[in-house]
Design a protein around this motif. Structure first.
Motif, PDB file in Angstrom:
ATOM      1  N   VAL A 102       0.912  -1.164   0.025  1.00  9.08           N
ATOM      2  CA  VAL A 102      -0.025  -0.098   0.172  1.00  9.08           C
ATOM      3  C   VAL A 102       0.755   1.157   0.064  1.00  9.08           C
ATOM      4  O   VAL A 102       1.834   1.361   0.649  1.00  9.08           O
ATOM      5  N   LEU A 103       0.589   2.134  -0.828  1.00  6.46           N
ATOM      6  CA  LEU A 103       1.402   3.526  -0.834  1.00  6.46           C
ATOM      7  C   LEU A 103       0.759   4.153   0.252  1.00  6.46           C
ATOM      8  O   LEU A 103       0.052   4.862   0.534  1.00  6.46           O
ATOM      9  N   ASP A 104       1.894   4.546   1.300  1.00  2.00           N
ATOM     10  CA  ASP A 104       1.466   4.924   2.584  1.00  2.00           C
ATOM     11  C   ASP A 104       1.333   6.534   2.514  1.00  2.00           C
ATOM     12  O   ASP A 104       0.659   7.258   2.964  1.00  2.00           O
ATOM     13  N   GLY A 105       2.535   7.041   1.646  1.00  4.03           N
ATOM     14  CA  GLY A 105       2.524   8.747   1.630  1.00  4.03           C
ATOM     15  C   GLY A 105       3.715   9.084   0.947  1.00  4.03           C
ATOM     16  O   GLY A 105       4.716   8.410   0.705  1.00  4.03           O
ATOM     17  N   ILE A 106       3.640  10.235   0.303  1.00  4.44           N
ATOM     18  CA  ILE A 106       4.816  10.707  -0.293  1.00  4.44           C
ATOM     19  C   ILE A 106       5.168  11.857   0.293  1.00  4.44           C
ATOM     20  O   ILE A 106       4.379  12.750   0.778  1.00  4.44           O
ATOM     21  N   ILE A 107       6.501  11.753   0.822  1.00  3.56           N
ATOM     22  CA  ILE A 107       7.250  12.874   1.917  1.00  3.56           C
ATOM     23  C   ILE A 107       8.293  13.521   0.630  1.00  3.56           C
ATOM     24  O   ILE A 107       8.808  13.201   0.189  1.00  3.56           O
ATOM     25  N   THR A 108       7.962  14.941   0.879  1.00  3.01           N
ATOM     26  CA  THR A 108       8.702  15.750   0.150  1.00  3.01           C
ATOM     27  C   THR A 108       9.537  16.391   0.987  1.00  3.01           C
ATOM     28  O   THR A 108       9.067  17.286   2.023  1.00  3.01           O
ATOM     29  N   VAL A 109      11.153  16.646   0.842  1.00  2.00           N
ATOM     30  CA  VAL A 109      11.995  17.425   1.582  1.00  2.00           C
ATOM     31  C   VAL A 109      12.062  18.792   0.936  1.00  2.00           C
ATOM     32  O   VAL A 109      12.576  18.716  -0.205  1.00  2.00           O
ATOM     33  N   VAL A 110      11.733  20.074   1.505  1.00  2.00           N
ATOM     34  CA  VAL A 110      11.920  21.401   0.808  1.00  2.00           C
ATOM     35  C   VAL A 110      12.988  21.857   1.492  1.00  2.00           C
ATOM     36  O   VAL A 110      13.048  22.176   2.556  1.00  2.00           O
ATOM     37  N   ASP A 111      13.935  22.549   0.572  1.00  2.00           N
ATOM     38  CA  ASP A 111      15.033  23.265   0.957  1.00  2.00           C
ATOM     39  C   ASP A 111      14.444  24.687   1.312  1.00  2.00           C
ATOM     40  O   ASP A 111      14.408  25.484   0.289  1.00  2.00           O
ATOM     41  N   ARG A 187      -0.875   6.729   6.359  1.00  2.00           N
ATOM     42  CA  ARG A 187      -1.872   6.709   5.499  1.00  2.00           C
ATOM     43  C   ARG A 187      -2.308   8.076   4.780  1.00  2.00           C
ATOM     44  O   ARG A 187      -3.604   8.617   4.759  1.00  2.00           O
ATOM     45  N   GLY A 188      -1.383   8.625   4.202  1.00  2.00           N
ATOM     46  CA  GLY A 188      -1.682  10.225   3.683  1.00  2.00           C
ATOM     47  C   GLY A 188      -1.973   9.858   2.317  1.00  2.00           C
ATOM     48  O   GLY A 188      -2.554  11.241   1.912  1.00  2.00           O
ATOM     49  N   PHE A 189      -1.429   8.855   1.625  1.00  2.00           N
ATOM     50  CA  PHE A 189      -1.766   9.039   0.122  1.00  2.00           C
ATOM     51  C   PHE A 189      -3.257   8.777  -0.253  1.00  2.00           C
ATOM     52  O   PHE A 189      -3.793   7.767   0.357  1.00  2.00           O
ATOM     53  N   SER A 190      -3.881   9.673  -0.919  1.00  2.00           N
ATOM     54  CA  SER A 190      -5.369   9.263  -1.331  1.00  2.00           C
ATOM     55  C   SER A 190      -5.491   9.382  -2.927  1.00  2.00           C
ATOM     56  O   SER A 190      -5.251  10.455  -3.444  1.00  2.00           O
TER      57      SER A 190
END
Length: 313
Positions: A102-111, A187-190
């Motif tokens: 299951v794709l739990d979530g996409i985490i993006t690190v922003v500079d 469980r962030g990906f919708s």
């Protein structure tokens, strides 16, 4: 990966350049088991998603079953130049993967220090702005390097992020330190939310184009670096071309250093330090990768070689 959380994670890490560096930077690699680290260095992960990524995920699942060691998750690290959409599509396009993951979530690190110049960059027609895409698809954003900017600048960055993704949770960080519960098991990906924004998300025929002026240069060579020469060269390089160098990283053999000297840089910010010792049987050498615009491999290679110590000296 260094946290004492008692969980088991497999890692797929993606190298944009032709020379792998990140596998050397995962210092707890042995704790996970070498079979649970898969490196992809044949280009941007979003362009090879139907091939190598699916094979990597299948390999992790099969080895986990064969070893009888249940995994708590798989962490996929993409490059800063990857479009997250094709990566996310993998979890819905392959039946074997979809049935078991299951794709739990996409985490993006922003500079926080540099993101605005990339978000506001004008790209050629038909070329994606990957920074915008990564923020748009994010289920969590780690706004990193908050110690390098003022509160006013942080507010400006967050306002720009909200224009792209109004509902995403933003977590301010230094050195990307964050509680595991904030980024794993969220469980962030919708899929419904993504389809609402992009009705063609699940189509197999989607294509995307990267900025052709952006490339990577890899350098691999034997010899020992002279640290003062190295520092002088990097300082000059960043002063002259820092705006065009998005990322630089390397594992170097520095004189009088008992182990690998690891350095990383983003635009005008640069740092390095020794990291452990060379492994038994490992021949010390130098591996560097530059990612940026209008890079000259011959020029970079010759300049780095000038920092090496003559064996006859």
């Amino acid at each position: 990966l260094q946290g004492s959380h008692g969980k088991r994670f497999a890692v797929i890490e993606n190298e944009f350049g032709e020379i792998g560096i990140d596998d050397k930077l995962i210092v707890t690699k042995e704790d996970l088991g070498a079979e649970q680290i898969i490196e992809m260095n044949n280009g941007c992960i979003c362009c090879t998603v139907r091939g190598d990524l699916i094979k990597g995920l299948r390999s992790i699942l099969e080895r986990s079953v064969a070893n009888g060691q249940r995994l708590d998750g798989v962490i996929i690290e993409t490059t800063g130049l990857a479009d997250p959409a094709p990566v996310a599509q993998t979890f819905f396009a392959d039946d074997y993967v979809q049935a078991r993951m299951v794709l739990d979530g996409i985490i993006t690190v922003v500079d926080a220090k540099h993101v605005l110049q990339h978000l506001r960059e004008e790209k050629p027609e038909g070329v994606e702005n990957e920074a915008v895409e990564q923020i748009a698809f994010a289920d969590r954003i780690l706004l990193n390097k908050v110690d390098l900017v003022s509160e006013e600048e942080l507010a400006e960055v967050e306002a720009e992020i909200r224009k792209i993704n109004g509902c995403v949770k933003i977590i301010r960080t230094q050195n990307s330190k964050v509680d595991l519960d904030e980024v794993v098991g969220i469980r962030g990906f919708s899929l419904d939310r993504v389809l609402e924004a992009d009705s063609g998300f699940l189509r197999d025929d989607q294509d995307h184009q990267h900025d052709s002026s952006v490339s990577s240069v890899g350098i691999q060579t034997d010899g020992q670096c002279d640290l003062p020469r190295l520092n002088a060269w990097v300082a000059t390089l960043l002063k002259e071309k820092g705006t065009d160098i998005f990322r630089m990283k390397g594992v170097l053999n520095v004189k009088d250093c008992p182990g690998p000297f690891v350095f990383q840089g983003i635009h005008m910010i640069f740092g390095g330090q020794p990291q452990g010792k060379w492994k038994d049987g490992e021949t010390p050498n130098n591996r560097l990768v530059f990612i940026g615009r209008h890079l000259d491999k011959k020029e970079l290679t010759e300049a780095f070689q000038a920092t090496l110590i003559d064996p006859a000296c």
